[in-house]
Design a protein around this motif. Structure first.
Motif, PDB file in Angstrom:
ATOM      1  N   GLY A   1      13.420   8.254  -1.314  1.00 47.05           N
ATOM      2  CA  GLY A   1      12.985   9.486  -0.673  1.00 47.05           C
ATOM      3  C   GLY A   1      11.499   9.551  -0.424  1.00 47.05           C
ATOM      4  O   GLY A   1      10.993  10.556   0.084  1.00 47.05           O
ATOM      5  N   GLY A   2      10.782   8.488  -0.758  1.00 48.32           N
ATOM      6  CA  GLY A   2       9.336   8.463  -0.586  1.00 48.32           C
ATOM      7  C   GLY A   2       8.917   7.963   0.784  1.00 48.32           C
ATOM      8  O   GLY A   2       9.732   7.800   1.695  1.00 48.32           O
ATOM      9  N   ARG A   3       7.652   7.714   0.908  1.00 46.88           N
ATOM     10  CA  ARG A   3       7.061   7.237   2.160  1.00 46.88           C
ATOM     11  C   ARG A   3       7.555   5.827   2.461  1.00 46.88           C
ATOM     12  O   ARG A   3       7.511   4.952   1.595  1.00 46.88           O
ATOM     13  CB  ARG A   3       5.548   7.271   1.978  1.00 46.88           C
ATOM     14  N   LEU A  60      -4.582   7.030   4.573  1.00 46.45           N
ATOM     15  CA  LEU A  60      -4.793   5.619   4.878  1.00 46.45           C
ATOM     16  C   LEU A  60      -3.471   4.943   5.234  1.00 46.45           C
ATOM     17  O   LEU A  60      -2.427   5.244   4.652  1.00 46.45           O
ATOM     18  CB  LEU A  60      -5.428   4.911   3.682  1.00 46.45           C
ATOM     19  N   PHE A  61      -3.519   4.001   6.185  1.00 50.73           N
ATOM     20  CA  PHE A  61      -2.300   3.305   6.597  1.00 50.73           C
ATOM     21  C   PHE A  61      -2.630   1.843   6.898  1.00 50.73           C
ATOM     22  O   PHE A  61      -3.797   1.452   6.990  1.00 50.73           O
ATOM     23  CB  PHE A  61      -1.675   3.976   7.832  1.00 50.73           C
ATOM     24  N   TRP A 101       0.813  -1.208   0.000  1.00 52.31           N
ATOM     25  CA  TRP A 101       0.000   0.000   0.000  1.00 52.31           C
ATOM     26  C   TRP A 101       0.853   1.267   0.000  1.00 52.31           C
ATOM     27  O   TRP A 101       0.590   2.197  -0.758  1.00 52.31           O
ATOM     28  CB  TRP A 101      -0.944   0.014   1.199  1.00 52.31           C
ATOM     29  N   ASP A 102       1.877   1.316   0.836  1.00 50.02           N
ATOM     30  CA  ASP A 102       2.719   2.512   0.902  1.00 50.02           C
ATOM     31  C   ASP A 102       3.445   2.763  -0.415  1.00 50.02           C
ATOM     32  O   ASP A 102       3.716   3.912  -0.772  1.00 50.02           O
ATOM     33  CB  ASP A 102       3.719   2.395   2.053  1.00 50.02           C
ATOM     34  N   MET A 103       3.768   1.710  -1.130  1.00 52.09           N
ATOM     35  CA  MET A 103       4.376   1.868  -2.455  1.00 52.09           C
ATOM     36  C   MET A 103       3.384   2.533  -3.414  1.00 52.09           C
ATOM     37  O   MET A 103       3.740   3.426  -4.188  1.00 52.09           O
ATOM     38  CB  MET A 103       4.805   0.512  -3.008  1.00 52.09           C
ATOM     39  N   ALA A 104       2.131   2.073  -3.362  1.00 50.10           N
ATOM     40  CA  ALA A 104       1.097   2.670  -4.210  1.00 50.10           C
ATOM     41  C   ALA A 104       0.886   4.133  -3.849  1.00 50.10           C
ATOM     42  O   ALA A 104       0.737   4.992  -4.730  1.00 50.10           O
ATOM     43  CB  ALA A 104      -0.211   1.887  -4.068  1.00 50.10           C
ATOM     44  N   ALA A 105       0.884   4.426  -2.548  1.00 44.50           N
ATOM     45  CA  ALA A 105       0.720   5.806  -2.099  1.00 44.50           C
ATOM     46  C   ALA A 105       1.845   6.685  -2.623  1.00 44.50           C
ATOM     47  O   ALA A 105       1.624   7.837  -3.020  1.00 44.50           O
ATOM     48  CB  ALA A 105       0.670   5.854  -0.572  1.00 44.50           C
TER      49      ALA A 105
END
Length: 511
Positions: A355-357, A330-331, A201-205
């Motif tokens: 450098g992303g989430r 969302l997390f 999910w965090d990759m998609a975000a």
């Protein structure tokens, strides 16, 4: 001379004969003892207990005679002969399918989101489930805002940028770990799958935040998006080769940093070339596109926006109000019984956008996870979740139930690993991402869940599966929720220092 030999007296013969007989008896006993030791070496007899055979081999090598004895004992039972005939000609799952036990697994639910979104999507022969689950969640906000009956966001658009970002991530990891031995566990794990189709999910975000979103009509699936193995193989081979080159350059004392930067830039340009030719040139994140459509009332509309502007709509005040949630916040909640609950976790060197989430999970018990999920569904929100879809599920019937297959019926064995044990021995991990859209709640407890899959409308019931609550307990590891649907104690964990799991941990699996 023979007849002239003298004969011994009876008194002299008797002790000699007795001595010989005693020696022969001792020899027989010795031989019997040796034989007994040989037998005991082959089989040690134990008391018969439930599930324990009458004898087992003490010799570490496999005994052919033992196998022959096992076969004789096995096929002496008529039930086993029947099982043999059935299994020789049929899929094991069809033979041991427990239809009686799954009669209650129906597509009826008393808590269901009013707007599931359509059509049912199909990832085809690719590992993009996480992108389909993500876009199936996000499209609900777009469809509500634009009053659409059917709509898809482009999964291929995010797929293109994810592959490019993962290539960059991998090369940066190769640079950063160049001082470690090539055969170290970390470097080998990084080399294992440089551009995996899967994700989190965090990759998609990260992708949505950096590149935005576009309608599927403006960037549809190419052949290689739907059939991604050849492209993945080419990119994997190339990146492994590039990784070795970068490691060699960095470990050359006289090498200039500018030369390494230039070499990496050329490698990335070559990856971009492969992706562009196999997936097609994608829309630019900051360039406007024109999207024309008919809404649910058959009214013509036209939207002119950039991909980033379309994505920003999802966090606009009007959309947040209509959804009761901000999708950018969302997390992930996860259930990992190996580790302490109510703590933040992350996975070392797992990600896509430099450098992303970061990829983070809040580890909670199943009660907390289900409570938040049901609250999301009651509010009308679809829920992204990650699970081990291959366990006790059937893609034709669309049933996910631990009682689906009775392996004991065929083999007289039981499979009793706990969820924690399955993770510890790598028996299970998150292998597939889907979307929850409904739940049946009885006496305050969930009984079964409605699942929107991305395998087309021929799978399950027109693309939807039913998951029992017991299956959720055993094989669901993650749900993605809005902070507003969990307690303050859970939200506060997002600000804490995470437990760092190694890259090879099962929680690092990409759905």
């Amino acid at each position: 001379m023979g007849n002239s030999q003298s004969s011994a007296s009876p008194a002299a013969i008797e002790p000699a004969v007795e001595k010989i007989l005693v020696q022969q008896l001792q020899n027989l006993r010795t031989r019997d003892k040796i034989r007994q030791l040989e037998i005991e070496k082959e089989y040690i007899h134990v008391d018969a207990e439930k599930g324990i055979p009458q004898a087992y081999s003490a010799d570490p090598t496999l005994s052919v005679k033992a196998a022959e004895a096992w076969e004789k004992e096995l096929l002496a039972d008529p039930k086993n002969r029947l099982a043999l005939n059935a299994l020789l000609s049929n899929d094991i799952r069809s033979v041991v399918s427990n239809k009686v036990a799954t009669l209650t697994d129906t597509q009826t639910f008393n808590v269901k989101i009013p707007f599931e979104g359509s059509p049912v999507t199909n990832q085809r022969s690719s590992g993009r489930c996480w992108l389909f689950a993500t876009t199936n969640v996000l499209r609900v906000a777009v469809m509500k805002k634009h009053n659409l009956k059917e709509f898809e966001l482009s999964q291929a658009y995010l797929f293109f940028w994810d592959k490019l970002e993962k290539a960059n991530w991998f090369l940066e990891q190769m640079i950063d770990t160049a001082s470690q031995e090539l055969d170290s566990r970390l470097v080998q794990e990084l080399l294992g799958a440089p551009v995996n189709d899967g994700g989190q999910w965090d990759m998609a975000a990260n992708l949505v935040a950096k590149y935005g979103l576009v309608p599927q009509k403006l960037y549809p699936d190419s052949y290689n998006a739907m059939n991604s193995s050849a492209m993945g193989s080419i990119l994997t081979t190339k990146l492994r080769e590039d990784g070795l080159v970068l490691r060699s350059m960095i470990n050359t004392p006289s090498m200039k940093k500018s030369s390494i930067i230039a070499a990496k830039a050329k490698m990335m340009q070559e990856v971009h070339c492969i992706l562009t030719l196999m997936l097609g040139p994608p829309p630019k994140p900051d360039e406007k596109f024109t999207w024309e459509y008919y809404d649910a009332n058959d009214k013509y509309s036209k939207v002119v926006k950039t991909p980033l502007e379309l994505a920003a709509e999802l966090s606009s005040p009007s959309v947040v109000r209509s959804l009761n949630a901000n999708v950018s916040e969302l997390f992930s909640l996860v259930n990992d019984p190996r580790n302490k609950y109510n703590q933040l976790m992350t996975v070392e060197r797992l990600g896509n956008v430099v450098g992303g989430r970061p990829i983070t999970y809040v580890n909670v018990d199943m009660t907390t996870m289900k409570k938040a999920t049901i609250a999301m569904l009651r509010a009308g929100l679809p829920v992204f979740f990650g699970s081990d879809v291959g366990k006790f599920s059937n893609s034709t019937s669309g049933i996910m139930d631990p009682a689906l297959y009775d392996y004991g019926l065929a083999f007289n064995v039981s499979l009793n690993l706990s969820k924690s044990q399955r993770l510890k021995v790598r028996e299970s991990a998150m292998t597939h991402a889907m979307v929850l859209t409904a739940v049946q709640v009885e006496d305050g407890k969930p009984v079964r869940w409605r699942v929107m899959n991305s395998w087309g409308d021929a799978a399950g019931e027109k693309g939807y599966f039913v998951m029992t609550d017991k299956w959720m307990d055993e094989f669901v590891y993650q749900v993605v929720v809005d902070p507003g649907f969990v307690g303050k104690d859970i939200k506060d964990l997002l600000k804490t220092e995470p437990l760092v799991l190694p890259l090879w941990d099962p929680m690092g699996a990409l759905a």
